[in-house]
Design an enzyme around this catalytic site. Structure first.
Site, PDB file in Angstrom:
ATOM      1  N   GLY A  14       5.158 -55.914 108.026  1.00  0.00           N
ATOM      2  CA  GLY A  14       5.204 -54.426 109.612  1.00  0.00           C
ATOM      3  C   GLY A  14       6.396 -55.104 109.978  1.00  0.00           C
ATOM      4  O   GLY A  14       6.452 -54.822 110.925  1.00  0.00           O
ATOM      5  N   SER A  15       7.427 -55.553 109.412  1.00  0.00           N
ATOM      6  CA  SER A  15       8.669 -55.906 110.166  1.00  0.00           C
ATOM      7  C   SER A  15       9.185 -55.064 109.914  1.00  0.00           C
ATOM      8  O   SER A  15       9.767 -54.180 111.283  1.00  0.00           O
ATOM      9  CB  SER A  15       9.229 -57.077 110.001  1.00  0.00           C
ATOM     10  OG  SER A  15       9.834 -56.367 108.171  1.00  0.00           O
ATOM     11  N   ASN A  16       9.015 -53.571 109.638  1.00  0.00           N
ATOM     12  CA  ASN A  16       9.827 -52.538 109.493  1.00  0.00           C
ATOM     13  C   ASN A  16       8.926 -51.689 110.656  1.00  0.00           C
ATOM     14  O   ASN A  16       9.870 -50.597 111.871  1.00  0.00           O
ATOM     15  CB  ASN A  16       9.822 -51.738 108.590  1.00  0.00           C
ATOM     16  CG  ASN A  16      11.058 -51.622 107.355  1.00  0.00           C
ATOM     17  OD1 ASN A  16      12.150 -51.607 108.063  1.00  0.00           O
ATOM     18  ND2 ASN A  16      11.228 -52.414 105.928  1.00  0.00           N
ATOM     19  N   ARG A  67      -8.372 -42.528  93.588  1.00  0.00           N
ATOM     20  CA  ARG A  67      -7.290 -42.366  94.777  1.00  0.00           C
ATOM     21  C   ARG A  67      -7.162 -41.284  95.773  1.00  0.00           C
ATOM     22  O   ARG A  67      -7.108 -41.496  96.642  1.00  0.00           O
ATOM     23  CB  ARG A  67      -6.197 -42.563  93.775  1.00  0.00           C
ATOM     24  CG  ARG A  67      -4.029 -42.772  94.686  1.00  0.00           C
ATOM     25  CD  ARG A  67      -3.414 -43.035  93.681  1.00  0.00           C
ATOM     26  NE  ARG A  67      -3.463 -43.926  92.704  1.00  0.00           N
ATOM     27  CZ  ARG A  67      -3.091 -45.034  92.791  1.00  0.00           C
ATOM     28  NH1 ARG A  67      -2.596 -45.032  93.905  1.00  0.00           N
ATOM     29  NH2 ARG A  67      -3.612 -46.114  92.298  1.00  0.00           N
ATOM     30  N   MET A  92       2.132 -50.164 100.341  1.00  0.00           N
ATOM     31  CA  MET A  92       2.058 -50.231  98.812  1.00  0.00           C
ATOM     32  C   MET A  92       0.681 -49.923  97.667  1.00  0.00           C
ATOM     33  O   MET A  92       0.580 -50.663  97.033  1.00  0.00           O
ATOM     34  CB  MET A  92       1.883 -51.552  98.290  1.00  0.00           C
ATOM     35  CG  MET A  92       3.082 -52.237  99.397  1.00  0.00           C
ATOM     36  SD  MET A  92       4.795 -52.011  99.321  1.00  0.00           S
ATOM     37  CE  MET A  92       5.834 -53.075  97.962  1.00  0.00           C
ATOM     38  N   LEU A  95       0.237 -42.434  96.260  1.00  0.00           N
ATOM     39  CA  LEU A  95      -0.531 -41.639  96.515  1.00  0.00           C
ATOM     40  C   LEU A  95      -0.483 -40.659  96.172  1.00  0.00           C
ATOM     41  O   LEU A  95       0.428 -40.093  94.859  1.00  0.00           O
ATOM     42  CB  LEU A  95      -0.013 -40.899  98.355  1.00  0.00           C
ATOM     43  CG  LEU A  95       0.772 -42.553  99.391  1.00  0.00           C
ATOM     44  CD1 LEU A  95       1.955 -41.694 100.214  1.00  0.00           C
ATOM     45  CD2 LEU A  95      -0.554 -42.421 100.115  1.00  0.00           C
ATOM     46  N   ASN A 109       9.707 -42.812 104.093  1.00  0.00           N
ATOM     47  CA  ASN A 109       9.123 -44.218 102.989  1.00  0.00           C
ATOM     48  C   ASN A 109      10.418 -44.773 102.811  1.00  0.00           C
ATOM     49  O   ASN A 109      12.035 -44.265 102.625  1.00  0.00           O
ATOM     50  CB  ASN A 109       8.804 -43.781 101.923  1.00  0.00           C
ATOM     51  CG  ASN A 109       8.567 -44.701 100.974  1.00  0.00           C
ATOM     52  OD1 ASN A 109       8.095 -45.941 102.136  1.00  0.00           O
ATOM     53  ND2 ASN A 109       8.865 -44.816  99.872  1.00  0.00           N
ATOM     54  N   ASP A 147       8.927 -43.164  94.032  1.00  0.00           N
ATOM     55  CA  ASP A 147      10.265 -43.327  95.134  1.00  0.00           C
ATOM     56  C   ASP A 147      10.947 -42.424  94.748  1.00  0.00           C
ATOM     57  O   ASP A 147      12.385 -43.047  94.331  1.00  0.00           O
ATOM     58  CB  ASP A 147      10.747 -45.227  94.430  1.00  0.00           C
ATOM     59  CG  ASP A 147       9.288 -45.757  95.056  1.00  0.00           C
ATOM     60  OD1 ASP A 147       9.149 -45.524  96.156  1.00  0.00           O
ATOM     61  OD2 ASP A 147       9.259 -46.873  94.220  1.00  0.00           O
ATOM     62  N   GLU A 176      17.147 -52.564 106.783  1.00  0.00           N
ATOM     63  CA  GLU A 176      15.978 -51.569 106.683  1.00  0.00           C
ATOM     64  C   GLU A 176      15.215 -51.332 108.139  1.00  0.00           C
ATOM     65  O   GLU A 176      15.199 -49.554 108.542  1.00  0.00           O
ATOM     66  CB  GLU A 176      14.968 -51.841 106.136  1.00  0.00           C
ATOM     67  CG  GLU A 176      14.965 -52.252 104.688  1.00  0.00           C
ATOM     68  CD  GLU A 176      13.706 -52.533 103.570  1.00  0.00           C
ATOM     69  OE1 GLU A 176      12.940 -52.224 104.053  1.00  0.00           O
ATOM     70  OE2 GLU A 176      14.019 -53.325 102.780  1.00  0.00           O
TER      71      GLU A 176
HETATM   72  C1  GAR Z   1      10.484 -53.941 102.946  1.00  0.00           C
HETATM   73  O1  GAR Z   1      10.733 -54.517 101.999  1.00  0.00           O
HETATM   74  C2  GAR Z   1       9.737 -52.268 102.125  1.00  0.00           C
HETATM   75  O2  GAR Z   1      11.158 -51.064 102.145  1.00  0.00           O
HETATM   76  C3  GAR Z   1       9.168 -52.126 100.658  1.00  0.00           C
HETATM   77  O3  GAR Z   1       8.482 -53.773 101.065  1.00  0.00           O
HETATM   78  C4  GAR Z   1       8.879 -54.239 102.188  1.00  0.00           C
HETATM   79  C5  GAR Z   1       7.861 -54.433 103.560  1.00  0.00           C
HETATM   80  O4  GAR Z   1       8.286 -54.599 104.341  1.00  0.00           O
HETATM   81  N1  GAR Z   1       8.555 -50.991 100.945  1.00  0.00           N
HETATM   82  C6  GAR Z   1       8.182 -51.061  99.375  1.00  0.00           C
HETATM   83  O5  GAR Z   1       8.240 -51.530  98.506  1.00  0.00           O
HETATM   84  C7  GAR Z   1       7.966 -49.438  98.826  1.00  0.00           C
HETATM   85  N2  GAR Z   1       8.191 -49.202  97.576  1.00  0.00           N
HETATM   86  P1  GAR Z   1       7.763 -55.072 106.141  1.00  0.00           P
HETATM   87  O6  GAR Z   1       6.198 -54.753 105.732  1.00  0.00           O
HETATM   88  O7  GAR Z   1       8.181 -56.267 106.858  1.00  0.00           O
HETATM   89  O8  GAR Z   1       7.908 -54.077 106.674  1.00  0.00           O
END
Ligand code: GAR
Length: 218
Positions: A14-16, A67, A92, A95, A109, A147, A176
């Protein structure tokens, strides 16, 4: 004008999500996160949400036979919140078409590659293996293919000879955190729209993704 509302879907660190929370707190982003939903109870991002007093919910995908059933449960939870934008932040799960169609034009995304390169997993390893000199991340509206969908903004970073997957992933992740709140802000401020399979920014067709490099838009 009322604040744009977001629902954020996560699976991991969840850093984003944190970058979005911080951007709202710092008033760089005029929006409100209505809820954070995770498909796994162990996602560390849930703690980040709780710390910021945001409602959280866990829908464990392993409890569902398909799903489609899992996605239907998510829709049941998300729809009453009436989000202006549904934000996938390290979510991850693939969908279903029905889910994507349901949130068409308001589902976004972030993916750790310069799309269309390296869809799917292990993007950093692939960039290193292919001796790429640049790599990065892309923010895109979601369409049915994995993607895919129109790319709004990309952040580019160099790949160094000394890079490991970890060092490269960290360099990409830092960027990001800058481009995701920016792209979300453009949508929330209604400057950016996705209609008729076309992106428009400030009422002009966006022919190429915006590019973020060396800490600025170029
Ligand atoms: C991020 O690098 C994001 O781009 C990637 O997962 C990581 C999540 O990091 N997403 C994907 O690969 C989706 N196809 P976070 O949980 O620290 O935000």
């Amino acid at each position: 004008m009322s604040k744009a509302s977001l629902v954020v879907l996560i699976s991991g660190g969840g850093s984003n999500l944190q970058a979005i929370i911080d951007a709202i707190k710092n008033r760089q982003l005029d929006a409100e996160i209505k809820a954070v939903i995770s498909n796994t109870a162990s996602a560390k991002g849930l703690q980040r949400a709780e710390k910021a007093n945001i409602n959280t919910c866990i829908i464990d995908h392993t409890r569902f036979d398909s799903r489609e059933l899992f996605d239907r449960e998510m829709i049941k939870l998300i729809d009453p919140l009436k989000p202006d934008l549904l934000v996938l932040a390290g979510f991850m799960r693939i969908l279903s078409k029905a889910f994507i169609a349901h949130y068409q034009h308001r589902l976004i995304n972030i993916h750790p590659s310069l799309l269309p390169k390296y869809k799917g997993l292990n993007t950093h390893q692939q960039a290193i293996d292919d001796n790429e000199t640049k790599h990065g991340a892309s923010v895109h509206y979601v369409s049915e293919e994995l993607d895919s969908g129109p790319v709004i903004i990309q952040a580019e970073v160099p790949v160094l000879k000394s890079d490991t997957v970890e060092t490269l992933a960290e360099r990409v992740l830092q960027e990001e955190h800058k481009i995701y709140p920016l792209a979300i802000g453009l949508h929330c401020d209604k400057r950016l729209t996705f209609k008729n399979n076309q992106l428009q920014l400030d009422n002009k067709i966006l022919k190429q993704p915006l590019l973020w490099k060396k800490n600025k838009l170029v």
